[in-house]
Design a protein around this motif. Structure first.
Motif, PDB file in Angstrom:
ATOM      1  N   VAL B 122     -53.875  56.055 -36.055  1.00  0.00           N
ATOM      2  CA  VAL B 122     -53.110  55.103 -36.869  1.00  0.00           C
ATOM      3  C   VAL B 122     -51.748  55.707 -37.238  1.00  0.00           C
ATOM      4  CG1 VAL B 122     -53.039  53.889 -39.094  1.00  0.00           C
ATOM      5  CG2 VAL B 122     -55.160  53.935 -37.762  1.00  0.00           C
ATOM      6  N   ALA B 123     -51.757  56.979 -37.659  1.00  0.00           N
ATOM      7  CA  ALA B 123     -50.492  57.646 -38.008  1.00  0.00           C
ATOM      8  C   ALA B 123     -49.586  57.739 -36.779  1.00  0.00           C
ATOM      9  CB  ALA B 123     -50.771  59.046 -38.568  1.00  0.00           C
ATOM     10  N   MET B 124     -50.189  58.008 -35.616  1.00  0.00           N
ATOM     11  CA  MET B 124     -49.419  58.152 -34.373  1.00  0.00           C
ATOM     12  C   MET B 124     -48.727  56.836 -34.012  1.00  0.00           C
ATOM     13  SD  MET B 124     -50.886  59.396 -30.687  1.00  0.00           S
ATOM     14  CE  MET B 124     -51.580  57.841 -30.115  1.00  0.00           C
ATOM     15  N   ILE B 125     -49.464  55.736 -34.128  1.00  0.00           N
ATOM     16  CA  ILE B 125     -48.876  54.434 -33.794  1.00  0.00           C
ATOM     17  C   ILE B 125     -47.770  54.089 -34.796  1.00  0.00           C
ATOM     18  CG2 ILE B 125     -49.373  51.953 -33.713  1.00  0.00           C
ATOM     19  CD1 ILE B 125     -52.152  52.832 -32.499  1.00  0.00           C
ATOM     20  N   ALA B 126     -47.993  54.413 -36.084  1.00  0.00           N
ATOM     21  CA  ALA B 126     -46.946  54.195 -37.084  1.00  0.00           C
ATOM     22  C   ALA B 126     -45.701  54.994 -36.706  1.00  0.00           C
ATOM     23  CB  ALA B 126     -47.447  54.602 -38.471  1.00  0.00           C
ATOM     24  N   GLY B 127     -45.892  56.242 -36.292  1.00  0.00           N
ATOM     25  CA  GLY B 127     -44.773  57.093 -35.876  1.00  0.00           C
ATOM     26  C   GLY B 127     -44.002  56.483 -34.714  1.00  0.00           C
ATOM     27  N   MET B 128     -44.739  55.881 -33.765  1.00  0.00           N
ATOM     28  CA  MET B 128     -44.084  55.247 -32.607  1.00  0.00           C
ATOM     29  C   MET B 128     -43.175  54.105 -33.053  1.00  0.00           C
ATOM     30  SD  MET B 128     -47.083  54.884 -29.788  1.00  0.00           S
ATOM     31  CE  MET B 128     -47.580  56.263 -28.766  1.00  0.00           C
ATOM     32  N   PHE B 129     -43.674  53.284 -33.991  1.00  0.00           N
ATOM     33  CA  PHE B 129     -42.874  52.147 -34.432  1.00  0.00           C
ATOM     34  C   PHE B 129     -41.655  52.611 -35.235  1.00  0.00           C
ATOM     35  CE2 PHE B 129     -46.412  49.678 -32.949  1.00  0.00           C
ATOM     36  CZ  PHE B 129     -45.820  48.483 -32.567  1.00  0.00           C
ATOM     37  N   ILE B 130     -41.819  53.677 -36.016  1.00  0.00           N
ATOM     38  CA  ILE B 130     -40.661  54.217 -36.747  1.00  0.00           C
ATOM     39  C   ILE B 130     -39.605  54.705 -35.745  1.00  0.00           C
ATOM     40  CG2 ILE B 130     -39.877  56.010 -38.357  1.00  0.00           C
ATOM     41  CD1 ILE B 130     -42.757  55.924 -39.581  1.00  0.00           C
ATOM     42  N   ALA B 131     -40.056  55.427 -34.713  1.00  0.00           N
ATOM     43  CA  ALA B 131     -39.109  55.939 -33.706  1.00  0.00           C
ATOM     44  C   ALA B 131     -38.415  54.797 -32.986  1.00  0.00           C
ATOM     45  CB  ALA B 131     -39.843  56.830 -32.707  1.00  0.00           C
ATOM     46  N   ASP B 132     -39.159  53.733 -32.742  1.00  0.00           N
ATOM     47  CA  ASP B 132     -38.581  52.568 -32.059  1.00  0.00           C
ATOM     48  C   ASP B 132     -37.443  51.985 -32.890  1.00  0.00           C
ATOM     49  OD1 ASP B 132     -38.593  50.715 -29.895  1.00  0.00           O
ATOM     50  OD2 ASP B 132     -39.541  49.234 -31.194  1.00  0.00           O
ATOM     51  N   LEU B 133     -37.688  51.860 -34.207  1.00  0.00           N
ATOM     52  CA  LEU B 133     -36.652  51.342 -35.110  1.00  0.00           C
ATOM     53  C   LEU B 133     -35.440  52.267 -35.150  1.00  0.00           C
ATOM     54  CD1 LEU B 133     -38.697  50.077 -38.206  1.00  0.00           C
ATOM     55  CD2 LEU B 133     -37.429  48.718 -36.512  1.00  0.00           C
ATOM     56  N   VAL B 134     -35.726  53.572 -35.280  1.00  0.00           N
ATOM     57  CA  VAL B 134     -34.628  54.539 -35.376  1.00  0.00           C
ATOM     58  C   VAL B 134     -33.799  54.533 -34.087  1.00  0.00           C
ATOM     59  CG1 VAL B 134     -34.053  56.991 -35.581  1.00  0.00           C
ATOM     60  CG2 VAL B 134     -35.838  56.010 -37.028  1.00  0.00           C
ATOM     61  N   SER B 135     -34.460  54.488 -32.927  1.00  0.00           N
ATOM     62  CA  SER B 135     -33.658  54.559 -31.702  1.00  0.00           C
ATOM     63  C   SER B 135     -32.864  53.266 -31.487  1.00  0.00           C
ATOM     64  CB  SER B 135     -34.504  54.923 -30.468  1.00  0.00           C
ATOM     65  OG  SER B 135     -35.637  54.142 -30.388  1.00  0.00           O
ATOM     66  N   GLN B 136     -33.407  52.124 -31.975  1.00  0.00           N
ATOM     67  CA  GLN B 136     -32.623  50.889 -31.894  1.00  0.00           C
ATOM     68  C   GLN B 136     -31.382  50.969 -32.772  1.00  0.00           C
ATOM     69  OE1 GLN B 136     -35.047  47.454 -32.750  1.00  0.00           O
ATOM     70  NE2 GLN B 136     -36.355  47.846 -30.971  1.00  0.00           N
ATOM     71  N   LYS B 137     -31.562  51.519 -33.984  1.00  0.00           N
ATOM     72  CA  LYS B 137     -30.425  51.675 -34.901  1.00  0.00           C
ATOM     73  C   LYS B 137     -29.358  52.572 -34.292  1.00  0.00           C
ATOM     74  CE  LYS B 137     -31.108  50.220 -39.423  1.00  0.00           C
ATOM     75  NZ  LYS B 137     -32.475  49.817 -39.758  1.00  0.00           N
ATOM     76  N   LEU B 138     -29.822  53.688 -33.707  1.00  0.00           N
ATOM     77  CA  LEU B 138     -28.878  54.627 -33.092  1.00  0.00           C
ATOM     78  C   LEU B 138     -28.152  53.967 -31.922  1.00  0.00           C
ATOM     79  CD1 LEU B 138     -30.986  57.918 -33.105  1.00  0.00           C
ATOM     80  CD2 LEU B 138     -28.977  57.408 -34.487  1.00  0.00           C
ATOM     81  N   ALA B 139     -28.899  53.173 -31.131  1.00  0.00           N
ATOM     82  CA  ALA B 139     -28.281  52.522 -29.975  1.00  0.00           C
ATOM     83  C   ALA B 139     -27.233  51.513 -30.435  1.00  0.00           C
ATOM     84  CB  ALA B 139     -29.349  51.842 -29.125  1.00  0.00           C
ATOM     85  N   ASN B 140     -27.534  50.778 -31.525  1.00  0.00           N
ATOM     86  CA  ASN B 140     -26.578  49.799 -32.037  1.00  0.00           C
ATOM     87  C   ASN B 140     -25.293  50.467 -32.506  1.00  0.00           C
ATOM     88  OD1 ASN B 140     -28.325  47.782 -31.518  1.00  0.00           O
ATOM     89  ND2 ASN B 140     -29.157  47.661 -33.609  1.00  0.00           N
ATOM     90  N   LYS B 141     -25.463  51.643 -33.121  1.00  0.00           N
ATOM     91  CA  LYS B 141     -24.293  52.382 -33.594  1.00  0.00           C
ATOM     92  C   LYS B 141     -23.517  53.000 -32.439  1.00  0.00           C
ATOM     93  CE  LYS B 141     -25.564  54.149 -38.177  1.00  0.00           C
ATOM     94  NZ  LYS B 141     -26.107  55.368 -38.767  1.00  0.00           N
ATOM     95  N   GLY B 142     -24.154  53.087 -31.275  1.00  0.00           N
ATOM     96  CA  GLY B 142     -23.510  53.727 -30.136  1.00  0.00           C
ATOM     97  C   GLY B 142     -23.450  55.229 -30.295  1.00  0.00           C
ATOM     98  N   ALA B 143     -24.296  55.754 -31.204  1.00  0.00           N
ATOM     99  CA  ALA B 143     -24.281  57.194 -31.436  1.00  0.00           C
ATOM    100  C   ALA B 143     -24.875  57.949 -30.249  1.00  0.00           C
ATOM    101  CB  ALA B 143     -25.053  57.533 -32.698  1.00  0.00           C
ATOM    102  N   LEU B 144     -25.838  57.311 -29.589  1.00  0.00           N
ATOM    103  CA  LEU B 144     -26.471  57.955 -28.443  1.00  0.00           C
ATOM    104  C   LEU B 144     -26.411  56.997 -27.261  1.00  0.00           C
ATOM    105  CD1 LEU B 144     -29.639  59.393 -30.212  1.00  0.00           C
ATOM    106  CD2 LEU B 144     -27.674  60.681 -29.400  1.00  0.00           C
ATOM    107  N   SER B 145     -26.624  57.512 -26.084  1.00  0.00           N
ATOM    108  CA  SER B 145     -26.588  56.638 -24.906  1.00  0.00           C
ATOM    109  C   SER B 145     -27.710  55.613 -25.013  1.00  0.00           C
ATOM    110  CB  SER B 145     -26.736  57.467 -23.649  1.00  0.00           C
ATOM    111  OG  SER B 145     -27.857  58.304 -23.762  1.00  0.00           O
TER     112      SER B 145
END
Lengths: 135, 148
Positions: B122-145
């Motif tokens: 359960v914690a692992m799946i929660a971690g996956m969804f948090i990472a998904d949100l964070v990487s979307q935010k980073l992509a929107n900012k154009g901070a990372l490829s």
């Protein structure tokens, strides 16, 4: 010695499953990605749900047929949650886990996967060293 | 037909994980414990899997025009080494070293009906969804490829 042979045999089966999944369904057997898409978009990824169910079924079958005892596992709940969050966040952020990067990715000689594998192995070694020998 | 093959491949993969010792966190920690009583079993697991996957991806796959039950092969095509890849792998390795569980064995171990494995999952799946949100935010900012 016997444990090494079971390791090698299990590894061959994992490799075969990876190859057959690619030939039949055309997908990389990267379990973190398969698990994530089976939960995030279940309707378009029925194959992923079935693959995940198969993982559970396969382990149950192995223990039922071989009679090997199921491994014991217990740890303090805060450690379990911290480790689970790190693993889940890390595999999603780093685009893959042991299966996707170390078996498929290295099989494809992908530089990204080789670097990812070297990185998580190194951090695994360091973490265990710190936890068992220093702290 | 692709669904049947997905189930069969998952099952074979699960048998392999259980047989190889990957579903035993103590064995995984034994492998990661390079400076203690090192258990090389997991090296054999990886060697066994690569003995099949490496020749296939290098020599066999090119002989197929398309998968048997799908339109195209879906294979990652990114080659850039970005900070996100290395950061993610480092965090994963740290969590892996803490208890000895990675995603495949977590799912397979659910068959052992162990509540600690379930909590981890359960914690692992929660971690996956948090990472998904964070990487979307980073992509929107154009901070990372952007994600491929």
């Amino acid at each position: 010695m016997e444990s090494y042979l079971y390791g090698l045999g299990g590894g061959l089966m994992i490799g075969l499953a990876t190859v057959v999944l690619m030939i039949s369904v055309g997908r990389i057997a990267g379990i973190s990605g398969i698990l994530f898409s089976s939960i995030k978009a279940p309707s378009g990824n029925l194959w992923a749900i079935l693959f995940v169910l198969g993982l559970v079924l396969g382990a149950a079958l192995f223990h039922a047929i071989s009679g090997a005892p199921t491994p014991a596992f217990s740890a303090p709940i805060d450690l379990i949650i911290a480790a689970g969050l790190l693993v889940g966040f890390g595999v999603k952020f780093g685009s893959g886990c042991t299966s996707g990067h170390s078996i498929c990715g290295i099989g494809r000689l992908s530089v990204r996967s080789i670097i990812a594998t070297a990185t998580f192995m190194t951090f695994g070694f360091i973490t265990v060293f710190l936890r068992l020998h220093l702290l | 037909m692709n669904l049947l093959f997905a189930l069969l491949c998952g099952t074979l993969f699960g048998v392999g994980l259980a047989m190889s010792g990957m579903t035993d966190p103590a064995k995984v920690i034994g492998f990661l414990d390079l400076f203690g009583d090192w258990d090389p079993t997991l090296g054999f697991v990886m060697a066994g899997a690569l003995m099949i996957s490496l020749p296939f991806f290098q020599l066999g796959l090119g002989k197929f025009k398309a998968p048997m039950f799908a339109d195209v092969f879906r294979i990652p095509d990114r080659t850039d080494i970005d900070p996100q890849l290395v950061t993610g792998a480092a965090l994963f390795g740290t969590g892996w070293g803490l208890v000895g569980l990675c995603p495949g064995p977590v799912i397979s171990s659910l068959s052992y009906l162990n509540k600690d494995v379930l909590f981890f999952g359960v914690a692992m799946i929660a971690g996956m969804f948090i990472a998904d949100l964070v990487s979307q935010k980073l992509a929107n900012k154009g901070a990372l490829s952007p994600q491929s």
